[in-house]
Design an enzyme around this catalytic site. Sequence first.
Site, PDB file in Angstrom:
ATOM      1  N   LYS A 202      32.534  11.190  16.777  1.00 29.14           N
ATOM      2  CA  LYS A 202      31.393  12.097  16.707  1.00 29.14           C
ATOM      3  C   LYS A 202      30.131  11.256  16.733  1.00 29.14           C
ATOM      4  O   LYS A 202      29.913  10.413  15.856  1.00 29.14           O
ATOM      5  CB  LYS A 202      31.464  12.920  15.429  1.00 29.14           C
ATOM      6  CG  LYS A 202      30.248  13.811  15.223  1.00 29.14           C
ATOM      7  CD  LYS A 202      30.453  14.741  14.054  1.00 29.14           C
ATOM      8  CE  LYS A 202      29.226  15.581  13.808  1.00 29.14           C
ATOM      9  NZ  LYS A 202      29.421  16.523  12.704  1.00 29.14           N
ATOM     10  N   ARG A 212      21.893  23.003  13.491  1.00 30.41           N
ATOM     11  CA  ARG A 212      21.253  22.800  12.180  1.00 30.41           C
ATOM     12  C   ARG A 212      20.274  23.931  11.872  1.00 30.41           C
ATOM     13  O   ARG A 212      20.038  24.238  10.706  1.00 30.41           O
ATOM     14  CB  ARG A 212      20.601  21.415  12.137  1.00 30.41           C
ATOM     15  CG  ARG A 212      21.662  20.306  12.197  1.00 30.41           C
ATOM     16  CD  ARG A 212      21.088  18.913  12.278  1.00 30.41           C
ATOM     17  NE  ARG A 212      22.150  17.915  12.511  1.00 30.41           N
ATOM     18  CZ  ARG A 212      21.931  16.639  12.765  1.00 30.41           C
ATOM     19  NH1 ARG A 212      20.680  16.179  12.795  1.00 30.41           N
ATOM     20  NH2 ARG A 212      22.932  15.822  12.976  1.00 30.41           N
ATOM     21  N   LYS A 224      21.581  10.607  10.498  1.00 24.90           N
ATOM     22  CA  LYS A 224      23.024  10.474  10.214  1.00 24.90           C
ATOM     23  C   LYS A 224      23.622   9.237  10.883  1.00 24.90           C
ATOM     24  O   LYS A 224      24.838   9.141  11.049  1.00 24.90           O
ATOM     25  CB  LYS A 224      23.733  11.745  10.661  1.00 24.90           C
ATOM     26  CG  LYS A 224      23.245  13.007   9.943  1.00 24.90           C
ATOM     27  CD  LYS A 224      24.167  14.200  10.167  1.00 24.90           C
ATOM     28  CE  LYS A 224      23.708  15.403   9.355  1.00 24.90           C
ATOM     29  NZ  LYS A 224      24.653  16.535   9.471  1.00 24.90           N
ATOM     30  N   GLU A 240      37.837   4.423  16.346  1.00 24.03           N
ATOM     31  CA  GLU A 240      37.829   5.577  15.436  1.00 24.03           C
ATOM     32  C   GLU A 240      39.031   6.486  15.712  1.00 24.03           C
ATOM     33  O   GLU A 240      39.682   6.975  14.788  1.00 24.03           O
ATOM     34  CB  GLU A 240      36.527   6.394  15.613  1.00 24.03           C
ATOM     35  CG  GLU A 240      35.294   5.742  14.989  1.00 24.03           C
ATOM     36  CD  GLU A 240      35.262   5.868  13.467  1.00 24.03           C
ATOM     37  OE1 GLU A 240      36.199   6.419  12.872  1.00 24.03           O
ATOM     38  OE2 GLU A 240      34.280   5.391  12.860  1.00 24.03           O
ATOM     39  N   LYS A 255      32.866  14.670  20.353  1.00 23.61           N
ATOM     40  CA  LYS A 255      31.665  15.474  20.477  1.00 23.61           C
ATOM     41  C   LYS A 255      30.411  14.643  20.426  1.00 23.61           C
ATOM     42  O   LYS A 255      30.419  13.601  19.763  1.00 23.61           O
ATOM     43  CB  LYS A 255      31.634  16.591  19.426  1.00 23.61           C
ATOM     44  CG  LYS A 255      31.244  16.115  18.010  1.00 23.61           C
ATOM     45  CD  LYS A 255      31.414  17.183  17.010  1.00 23.61           C
ATOM     46  CE  LYS A 255      30.139  17.950  16.791  1.00 23.61           C
ATOM     47  NZ  LYS A 255      30.091  18.625  15.502  1.00 23.61           N
TER      48      LYS A 255
HETATM   49  C1  PBG Z   1      28.749  19.365  10.363  1.00 18.58           C
HETATM   50  C2  PBG Z   1      28.786  19.654  11.803  1.00 18.58           C
HETATM   51  C3  PBG Z   1      27.754  19.548  12.760  1.00 18.58           C
HETATM   52  C4  PBG Z   1      28.267  20.067  13.940  1.00 18.58           C
HETATM   53  C5  PBG Z   1      29.596  20.421  13.700  1.00 18.58           C
HETATM   54  N1  PBG Z   1      29.907  20.144  12.381  1.00 18.58           N
HETATM   55  C6  PBG Z   1      26.351  19.109  12.617  1.00 18.58           C
HETATM   56  C7  PBG Z   1      26.031  17.736  12.254  1.00 18.58           C
HETATM   57  O1  PBG Z   1      26.895  16.861  12.165  1.00 18.58           O
HETATM   58  O2  PBG Z   1      24.849  17.492  12.008  1.00 18.58           O
HETATM   59  C8  PBG Z   1      27.514  20.245  15.218  1.00 18.58           C
HETATM   60  C9  PBG Z   1      28.033  21.342  16.099  1.00 18.58           C
HETATM   61  C10 PBG Z   1      27.072  21.841  17.125  1.00 18.58           C
HETATM   62  O3  PBG Z   1      25.974  21.285  17.345  1.00 18.58           O
HETATM   63  O4  PBG Z   1      27.417  22.850  17.750  1.00 18.58           O
HETATM   64  N2  PBG Z   1      29.043  18.093   9.958  1.00 18.58           N
END
Ligand code: PBG
Length: 329
Positions: A202, A212, A224, A240, A255
């Site tokens: 990720k 968000r 992050k 990972e 993702k």
């Molecule tokens: C939570 C999470 C996020 C997404 C999925 N799970 C946001 C982030 O990591 O800030 C993003 C999914 C999307 O943008 O559709 N940890």
Amino acid sequence: MLTDGFLEITKRPRRNRKSDALRSLIQETRLHPNDFVAPFFVVEGSCKKIPILSMPGVFRFSIDELLKELTGYVDIGIRAINLFCYTPEEKKDSLGSEARREGNLLQQAIKMIKNKYPELLVMADIALDPFTDHGHDGIVINHRVANDPTIEALSEMALRAAEAGCDVVSPSDMMDGRIGYIRKALDKAGFHDVGILSYAAKYASAFYGPFRDALDSAPKFGDKKNYQMNPANSREALLECALDEEEGADMLLIKPALTNLDILAKVRQQTMLPLGAYQVSGEYAMIKVAAEKGILDEKRAFFESLLAIKRAGADFIFTYAAKQVAEEL
Ligand code: PBG
């Protein structure tokens, strides 16, 4: 008179693109409603269907409304969903306690969905950011998300989901060692049949912006980047994925999807596990908003991007466009 075919060209690949029938006969990749995982945002209360401004066509649903909405998904052949809970500001705290509370919204939603649609595959996103007042995915010590206390908290959140009947938990936090820790916790509690879909690679991405907004979960300080991955790296993604596989992940997820098709293709070569990709909120919003402005053809843009994600190696795709695309199939 204009003529064609007078040159000696023996290899003419265009012959295979001559008609619709021929093109479809030799088509290598196809989309199917069963490929999709539909993400949903759940809110407390009843009779709520609140539009998310940055994600046209996506809503926050109260459980009763979500149960109604799901009928359309099930009828069209979508068999998997992933749940995210919206937490009102007054229920957030620095530890994300609401994520682990017995009887929380996540548990209620899973129970009611499984009760009405026992055949539907229900996944739950496991991360603390929608529940913490600082918006980070874990427990913060000295301005840094602390790894080990966070995975302890995440395993409790995963247990709550499993207790409620969740089929698959999907940790999306990028802490180290959390897959192995959650696996042990689930097994110890007797949930050896609850699967783990790891958001294994990720990236720290600008494309999570609309998500968000949907959950009011933007980090209140910093970013992050010390847990999500640097988009400049690919070997790190392979590492990972390999670690999460070793720790016991049942499925892996990459993702965002469209900016990481190369990663998908590489991980596909490395693992025998089922592999998914998440067409994230920003990818969805780009297409929707451009289409609203008449800049591109929405239907074709979704098909093309989802096909590319599948072609690159994804067995399944998380997408907010699941229903509208499935309707066209
Ligand atoms: C939570 C999470 C996020 C997404 C999925 N799970 C946001 C982030 O990591 O800030 C993003 C999914 C999307 O943008 O559709 N940890």
